[in-house]
Design an enzyme around this catalytic site. Sequence first.
Site, short mmCIF file in Angstrom:
data_model
loop_
_atom_site.label_atom_id
_atom_site.label_comp_id
_atom_site.label_asym_id
_atom_site.label_seq_id
_atom_site.Cartn_x
_atom_site.Cartn_y
_atom_site.Cartn_z
N GLY A 24 0.83 -1.19 0.00
CA GLY A 24 0.00 0.00 0.00
C GLY A 24 0.87 1.25 0.00
N GLN A 26 2.80 10.00 1.28
CA GLN A 26 4.08 9.30 1.44
C GLN A 26 5.04 9.61 0.29
OE1 GLN A 26 2.05 5.34 2.29
NE2 GLN A 26 3.95 5.20 3.47
N CYS A 45 5.38 0.09 7.59
CA CYS A 45 5.07 1.28 6.80
C CYS A 45 6.29 1.65 5.97
CB CYS A 45 4.68 2.43 7.72
SG CYS A 45 4.22 3.94 6.86
N LEU A 46 6.06 1.97 4.69
CA LEU A 46 7.17 2.36 3.82
C LEU A 46 7.82 3.67 4.27
CD1 LEU A 46 5.70 1.39 0.33
CD2 LEU A 46 7.31 0.10 1.76
N HIS A 106 -5.00 1.47 6.87
CA HIS A 106 -3.66 2.02 7.10
C HIS A 106 -3.40 3.19 6.13
CE1 HIS A 106 0.81 1.42 7.91
NE2 HIS A 106 0.82 2.14 6.81
N GLU A 107 -3.74 2.99 4.85
CA GLU A 107 -3.50 4.04 3.86
C GLU A 107 -4.44 5.23 4.04
OE1 GLU A 107 -0.72 3.80 2.48
OE2 GLU A 107 -0.47 1.66 2.87
N HIS A 153 -3.13 7.57 6.56
CA HIS A 153 -2.13 8.52 6.03
C HIS A 153 -2.79 9.77 5.46
CE1 HIS A 153 1.73 6.58 6.48
NE2 HIS A 153 1.30 5.45 5.92
#
Length: 168
Positions: free
Chosen positions: A46, A51, A91-92, A133-134, A137
Amino acid sequence: MEKLDIVLYPEAGLREICAPIPEMTDDLDKLIDDMFYTMYDAPGIGLAAPQIAVQQRLIVVDISESNDQPIALLNPEIIKSAGTIEWEEGCLSMPGIYASVTRPSDILVRGMNREGKMIEFEASELLAVCIQHEIDHLNGKMFIDHLSGLKRARAIQKFRKSLLQQES
């Protein structure tokens, strides 16, 4: 396609609430392609626009092992949620940091697809976790915000330590 830079915690843009997207455009279509390319390369399941330093309500997800089930959503929102699931998330924007997070296990999601059409669909388990999760953000929230104060502090400390080790 272009590989985009993923911003890392504590970049201020990760804590901003993103602006709604009025309509689908060719530029957004290219951005979606670039986001998928960046996410697959990372590798991740994701990626949200903030991000990659774009403060707009756009997410891409693909939980398939073969990277062949891409979902792009503009202005996604959770209409209903039910159940509970605990999942180890990463998380990226905080590579290498993982923690168990409790979220609803089943959700009903609404958003605009890349064709500009409003869609609704149900998601459960990993797909539900990933979408939540996304969407977090897009609202300036990160997975560590779901942790207790002590666990969050440890995760941040571990991440900062890993960044220092990479620099030396």
